[in-house]
Motif scaffolding. Structure first.
Motif, PDB file in Angstrom:
ATOM      1  N   MET A 154      40.546  46.666  45.389  1.00  0.00           N
ATOM      2  CA  MET A 154      40.554  45.357  44.720  1.00  0.00           C
ATOM      3  C   MET A 154      41.660  45.329  43.664  1.00  0.00           C
ATOM      4  O   MET A 154      41.875  46.326  42.954  1.00  0.00           O
ATOM      5  CB  MET A 154      39.207  45.072  44.069  1.00  0.00           C
ATOM      6  CG  MET A 154      39.115  43.714  43.386  1.00  0.00           C
ATOM      7  SD  MET A 154      37.455  43.398  42.752  1.00  0.00           S
ATOM      8  CE  MET A 154      37.739  41.922  41.798  1.00  0.00           C
ATOM      9  N   TYR A 155      42.387  44.245  43.584  1.00  0.00           N
ATOM     10  CA  TYR A 155      43.444  44.092  42.580  1.00  0.00           C
ATOM     11  C   TYR A 155      43.555  42.625  42.218  1.00  0.00           C
ATOM     12  O   TYR A 155      43.684  41.772  43.094  1.00  0.00           O
ATOM     13  CB  TYR A 155      44.789  44.593  43.117  1.00  0.00           C
ATOM     14  CG  TYR A 155      45.889  44.576  42.073  1.00  0.00           C
ATOM     15  CD1 TYR A 155      46.286  45.746  41.453  1.00  0.00           C
ATOM     16  CD2 TYR A 155      46.530  43.395  41.723  1.00  0.00           C
ATOM     17  CE1 TYR A 155      47.296  45.744  40.489  1.00  0.00           C
ATOM     18  CE2 TYR A 155      47.529  43.372  40.758  1.00  0.00           C
ATOM     19  CZ  TYR A 155      47.911  44.548  40.154  1.00  0.00           C
ATOM     20  OH  TYR A 155      48.901  44.541  39.199  1.00  0.00           O
ATOM     21  N   ASN A 156      43.507  42.339  40.911  1.00  0.00           N
ATOM     22  CA  ASN A 156      43.715  40.977  40.429  1.00  0.00           C
ATOM     23  C   ASN A 156      44.634  41.043  39.220  1.00  0.00           C
ATOM     24  O   ASN A 156      44.365  41.770  38.267  1.00  0.00           O
ATOM     25  CB  ASN A 156      42.387  40.311  40.055  1.00  0.00           C
ATOM     26  CG  ASN A 156      42.549  38.826  39.759  1.00  0.00           C
ATOM     27  OD1 ASN A 156      42.931  38.454  38.663  1.00  0.00           O
ATOM     28  ND2 ASN A 156      42.273  37.991  40.750  1.00  0.00           N
ATOM     29  N   ALA A 157      45.752  40.291  39.279  1.00  0.00           N
ATOM     30  CA  ALA A 157      46.774  40.374  38.236  1.00  0.00           C
ATOM     31  C   ALA A 157      46.236  40.012  36.853  1.00  0.00           C
ATOM     32  O   ALA A 157      46.774  40.456  35.842  1.00  0.00           O
ATOM     33  CB  ALA A 157      47.944  39.466  38.591  1.00  0.00           C
ATOM     34  N   SER A 158      45.180  39.221  36.790  1.00  0.00           N
ATOM     35  CA  SER A 158      44.645  38.831  35.490  1.00  0.00           C
ATOM     36  C   SER A 158      44.125  40.036  34.712  1.00  0.00           C
ATOM     37  O   SER A 158      44.143  40.041  33.474  1.00  0.00           O
ATOM     38  CB  SER A 158      43.522  37.799  35.659  1.00  0.00           C
ATOM     39  OG  SER A 158      42.402  38.379  36.294  1.00  0.00           O
ATOM     40  N   GLU A 181      42.802  30.539  47.093  1.00  0.00           N
ATOM     41  CA  GLU A 181      44.036  30.153  47.793  1.00  0.00           C
ATOM     42  C   GLU A 181      44.365  28.671  47.676  1.00  0.00           C
ATOM     43  O   GLU A 181      45.390  28.227  48.197  1.00  0.00           O
ATOM     44  CB  GLU A 181      44.025  30.596  49.259  1.00  0.00           C
ATOM     45  CG  GLU A 181      43.888  32.102  49.416  1.00  0.00           C
ATOM     46  CD  GLU A 181      43.906  32.560  50.865  1.00  0.00           C
ATOM     47  OE1 GLU A 181      44.076  31.708  51.763  1.00  0.00           O
ATOM     48  OE2 GLU A 181      43.749  33.770  51.079  1.00  0.00           O
ATOM     49  N   GLN A 182      43.537  27.915  46.981  1.00  0.00           N
ATOM     50  CA  GLN A 182      43.901  26.521  46.726  1.00  0.00           C
ATOM     51  C   GLN A 182      44.879  26.466  45.555  1.00  0.00           C
ATOM     52  O   GLN A 182      44.750  27.205  44.585  1.00  0.00           O
ATOM     53  CB  GLN A 182      42.658  25.680  46.437  1.00  0.00           C
ATOM     54  CG  GLN A 182      41.803  25.446  47.673  1.00  0.00           C
ATOM     55  CD  GLN A 182      40.629  24.531  47.421  1.00  0.00           C
ATOM     56  OE1 GLN A 182      40.257  24.261  46.285  1.00  0.00           O
ATOM     57  NE2 GLN A 182      40.025  24.042  48.498  1.00  0.00           N
ATOM     58  N   ARG A 183      45.850  25.573  45.678  1.00  0.00           N
ATOM     59  CA  ARG A 183      46.921  25.520  44.702  1.00  0.00           C
ATOM     60  C   ARG A 183      46.573  24.665  43.488  1.00  0.00           C
ATOM     61  O   ARG A 183      45.910  23.630  43.603  1.00  0.00           O
ATOM     62  CB  ARG A 183      48.194  24.985  45.354  1.00  0.00           C
ATOM     63  CG  ARG A 183      49.068  26.073  45.957  1.00  0.00           C
ATOM     64  CD  ARG A 183      48.509  26.658  47.235  1.00  0.00           C
ATOM     65  NE  ARG A 183      48.693  25.778  48.385  1.00  0.00           N
ATOM     66  CZ  ARG A 183      48.228  26.027  49.604  1.00  0.00           C
ATOM     67  NH1 ARG A 183      47.501  27.111  49.830  1.00  0.00           N
ATOM     68  NH2 ARG A 183      48.470  25.198  50.591  1.00  0.00           N
ATOM     69  N   VAL A 184      47.090  25.102  42.320  1.00  0.00           N
ATOM     70  CA  VAL A 184      46.903  24.407  41.044  1.00  0.00           C
ATOM     71  C   VAL A 184      48.287  24.218  40.438  1.00  0.00           C
ATOM     72  O   VAL A 184      48.932  25.188  40.026  1.00  0.00           O
ATOM     73  CB  VAL A 184      46.008  25.212  40.081  1.00  0.00           C
ATOM     74  CG1 VAL A 184      45.891  24.499  38.728  1.00  0.00           C
ATOM     75  CG2 VAL A 184      44.632  25.449  40.695  1.00  0.00           C
ATOM     76  N   ILE A 243      44.477  32.503  38.481  1.00  0.00           N
ATOM     77  CA  ILE A 243      44.594  33.739  39.264  1.00  0.00           C
ATOM     78  C   ILE A 243      43.271  34.500  39.279  1.00  0.00           C
ATOM     79  O   ILE A 243      42.881  35.075  40.297  1.00  0.00           O
ATOM     80  CB  ILE A 243      45.722  34.627  38.686  1.00  0.00           C
ATOM     81  CG1 ILE A 243      47.090  33.996  39.005  1.00  0.00           C
ATOM     82  CG2 ILE A 243      45.651  36.041  39.253  1.00  0.00           C
ATOM     83  CD1 ILE A 243      48.270  34.744  38.413  1.00  0.00           C
ATOM     84  N   LYS A 244      42.553  34.476  38.169  1.00  0.00           N
ATOM     85  CA  LYS A 244      41.315  35.253  38.086  1.00  0.00           C
ATOM     86  C   LYS A 244      40.293  34.805  39.127  1.00  0.00           C
ATOM     87  O   LYS A 244      39.525  35.612  39.643  1.00  0.00           O
ATOM     88  CB  LYS A 244      40.721  35.166  36.682  1.00  0.00           C
ATOM     89  CG  LYS A 244      39.590  36.178  36.442  1.00  0.00           C
ATOM     90  CD  LYS A 244      39.384  36.453  34.983  1.00  0.00           C
ATOM     91  CE  LYS A 244      38.457  37.668  34.805  1.00  0.00           C
ATOM     92  NZ  LYS A 244      38.242  37.998  33.380  1.00  0.00           N
ATOM     93  N   VAL A 245      40.290  33.497  39.453  1.00  0.00           N
ATOM     94  CA  VAL A 245      39.320  33.004  40.438  1.00  0.00           C
ATOM     95  C   VAL A 245      39.938  32.878  41.831  1.00  0.00           C
ATOM     96  O   VAL A 245      39.316  32.322  42.738  1.00  0.00           O
ATOM     97  CB  VAL A 245      38.711  31.660  39.998  1.00  0.00           C
ATOM     98  CG1 VAL A 245      37.909  31.828  38.717  1.00  0.00           C
ATOM     99  CG2 VAL A 245      39.771  30.573  39.846  1.00  0.00           C
ATOM    100  N   GLY A 246      41.175  33.384  41.987  1.00  0.00           N
ATOM    101  CA  GLY A 246      41.793  33.380  43.309  1.00  0.00           C
ATOM    102  C   GLY A 246      42.563  32.123  43.641  1.00  0.00           C
ATOM    103  O   GLY A 246      43.116  32.006  44.741  1.00  0.00           O
ATOM    104  N   CYS A 290      37.821  37.316  41.032  1.00  0.00           N
ATOM    105  CA  CYS A 290      37.514  37.141  42.456  1.00  0.00           C
ATOM    106  C   CYS A 290      37.841  38.427  43.207  1.00  0.00           C
ATOM    107  O   CYS A 290      38.516  39.324  42.687  1.00  0.00           O
ATOM    108  CB  CYS A 290      38.329  35.981  43.036  1.00  0.00           C
ATOM    109  SG  CYS A 290      40.081  36.361  43.162  1.00  0.00           S
ATOM    110  N   TYR A 291      37.393  38.488  44.434  1.00  0.00           N
ATOM    111  CA  TYR A 291      37.662  39.674  45.244  1.00  0.00           C
ATOM    112  C   TYR A 291      39.022  39.496  45.929  1.00  0.00           C
ATOM    113  O   TYR A 291      39.122  38.983  47.039  1.00  0.00           O
ATOM    114  CB  TYR A 291      36.562  39.889  46.288  1.00  0.00           C
ATOM    115  CG  TYR A 291      36.700  41.199  47.015  1.00  0.00           C
ATOM    116  CD1 TYR A 291      36.307  42.388  46.400  1.00  0.00           C
ATOM    117  CD2 TYR A 291      37.250  41.272  48.295  1.00  0.00           C
ATOM    118  CE1 TYR A 291      36.440  43.605  47.047  1.00  0.00           C
ATOM    119  CE2 TYR A 291      37.389  42.477  48.948  1.00  0.00           C
ATOM    120  CZ  TYR A 291      36.989  43.645  48.321  1.00  0.00           C
ATOM    121  OH  TYR A 291      37.135  44.849  48.966  1.00  0.00           O
ATOM    122  N   SER A 292      40.085  39.909  45.218  1.00  0.00           N
ATOM    123  CA  SER A 292      41.433  39.820  45.769  1.00  0.00           C
ATOM    124  C   SER A 292      42.024  41.220  45.878  1.00  0.00           C
ATOM    125  O   SER A 292      41.532  42.171  45.267  1.00  0.00           O
ATOM    126  CB  SER A 292      42.320  38.950  44.872  1.00  0.00           C
ATOM    127  OG  SER A 292      42.325  39.457  43.550  1.00  0.00           O
TER     128      SER A 292
END
Length: 517
Positions: free
Chosen positions: A1-5, A54-57, A75-78, A160-162
């Motif tokens: 698991m890796y999340n940039a946040s 994966e939805q864009r903001v 990013i934290k929620v994917g 999130c699980y990224s």
């Protein structure tokens, strides 16, 4: 698991930096704990609105704490944040929103007032979050106050699980050669750029204070003002205003940064401002000045050193590479050169047949490294041209000297053949900029009456110089003494300003269009 946040948010809390100042912004400072908490609450707010992985903001925000909170909270929620330039016309935002299929927009009331007129043409947009929206009761159903929607959320939020192969954020290219392209960056790209450049070249530590005149919505500014200082546990200075020379000097004196990031045109305007006003400023807090965006003229380096006693380390990067991959270093500066390869990247220069060139031979620059984007969004043909296996085709012409220093020769489309010999406009521009009367210049190819190519120079003179015919002839003679005589500009046109991108890059193609039919 890796999340940039985690790398740039929560890790600082775990390292006991929660009470340390992370951001200076106007009349306030924000600690790492405050930013982490608000990021969690913003991410939770996105989830409440039904935002999925994966939805864009899309972000249309000035440099501010809300920018950083929105970016890492998404990013934290994917979700995938997409920072965009705040200085564009409405039609460009319509393109970004529809091309990216963004379902959420984070912006200001002023920007939304302009976009609201065309909201029926925004095909995928579902929610608008207004960072300066104060009264939720006066808003439409799909409009939300940033403060209201975040303050009611929990202060804790699991990531999130990224993993390392997941998308983290997009950046759009400037679109100088066509429609802007969505550049897809993965979760680890910021960490790789941080390790390669910020640690190896800048040697950034938690004691540093960074100040970037280049904005967060650019790839260069995103590193300078956000994930470089956050990666080191340092402090960043955010300035929402347009980076005029006067405002930049005032900000440096007020916040005392140790690392300053600019672009060549800004360094030029700052030097010109000092010469014109005779004002003095205290830059003694700065240990490093950095330049990127386009080649930094050697004359700027000399004048900056003479005026402030500081070197400028020049480098080059791109939206696709995320940050700088060629750079001078603090104790290894070769004026006029882009420097050497940044550790962590590889580079090669190839000819038209794909074979590596010899020393001092101009060719096309390709680079390789872990921070390079995965691809462009939805552009199959462009992906095949630009991403060649592990290599990125930069679109820049370069040569490498005997000591391993890289020298910029212009964009592929900028090169010109004069008297049957390839000539770089950058070489002529650098010669012109060493003239004491020249402030800015751009050189393009001009066809004469016999359809032969000759260099033409557009020149912005310093205020003290008269734009007369005698000045033109004197400048031509000056270049003939500095360069091989065939390279001198046959035509000189004095102008009040040069066309530039919002990053400060000179748009030679706009000068070239009316000249060559």
């Amino acid at each position: 698991m890796y999340n940039a946040s985690y790398k740039f948010f929560q890790k600082n809390i775990e390292a006991d930096r929660g009470d340390k100042t992370a951001i200076y912004y106007e009349n306030r400072s924000y600690t790492y704990q405050e930013i982490d908490t608000l990021g969690n609450q913003f991410g939770a707010a996105l989830k409440e609105l039904g935002t999925e992985m994966e939805q864009r903001v899309l972000l249309i925000l000035h440099d501010s704490p809300e920018f950083i909170i929105s970016f890492f909270g998404a990013i934290k929620v994917g979700a995938i944040p997409i920072p965009t330039n705040t200085l564009l016309p409405t039609k460009d935002y319509e393109y970004f929103l529809n091309n990216s299929r963004a379902k959420v927009l984070v912006t200001t009331c002023e920007q939304w007032d302009k976009l609201n007129i065309i909201k029926n043409r925004l095909l995928f947009l579902r929610h608008v979050i207004l960072v300066d929206g104060e009264n939720q009761d006066l808003m439409e159903e799909n409009e939300h106050s940033f403060q209201d929607i975040t303050r009611r959320q929990s202060k804790e939020l699991p990531p999130c699980y990224s993993n390392i192969n997941d998308q983290a954020f997009w950046l759009y290219t400037s679109g100088s050669t066509g429609e802007p392209k969505g550049v897809i960056h993965l979760q680890t790209d910021m960490e790789e750029a941080y390790k390669n450049y910020a640690k190896n070249i800048l040697q950034i530590t938690e004691k540093d204070i960074t100040f970037s005149a280049s904005k967060l919505f650019f790839a260069y500014g995103l590193g300078n003002a956000m994930y470089f200082p956050f990666g080191a546990g340092a402090t960043t200075v955010l300035m929402p205003d347009r980076p005029t020379a006067e405002k930049v000097f005032e900000t440096i004196e007020r916040y005392r940064p140790s690392i300053f990031f600019g672009v060549p045109t800004l360094y030029g305007s700052m030097l010109n401002y000092i010469e014109k006003t005779k004002n003095t400023y205290d830059l003694s807090s700065i240990r490093l000045c950095v330049s990127a965006g386009e080649a930094l003229p050697a004359s700027y380096i000399e004048q900056w050193k003479k005026t402030f006693g500081l070197d400028i380390i020049d480098g080059i990067g791109s939206t696709e590479s995320l940050h700088i991959y060629l750079s001078n270093q603090e104790n290894e500066i070769r004026q006029g050169s882009t420097g050497k390869i940044v550790p962590g990247y590889e580079a090669k220069i190839v000819d038209e047949h794909g074979q590596e060139t010899q020393v001092n031979e101009v060719g096309d620059l390709l680079i390789k490294g872990e921070s390079i984007a995965a691809s462009y969004w939805n552009l199959n043909v462009e992906n095949k041209k630009k991403f060649i296996g592990d290599w990125l085709m930069t679109g820049d012409k370069y040569f490498k000297d005997e000591d391993g220093f890289f020298w910029y020769a212009g964009r592929i489309d900028d090169m010109m053949k004069v008297n049957g010999i390839w000539v770089s406009p950058i070489e002529i521009e650098n010669a012109l900029l060493s003239h004491p009367d020249v402030l800015e210049t751009a050189v393009i190819a001009l066809k004469d009456e016999n359809d032969l190519i000759k260099p033409k120079a557009y020149i912005v003179l310093k205020a003290s110089a008269d734009p007369d015919e005698g000045r033109k002839e004197e400048i031509k003679g000056f270049v003939k003494k500095v360069l091989a005589p065939y390279k001198y500009p046959r035509v000189i046109e004095f102008v009040n300003e040069l066309p530039k991108t919002t990053t400060g890059k000179i748009q030679r193609f706009k000068l070239r269009e009316p000249e060559i039919k």
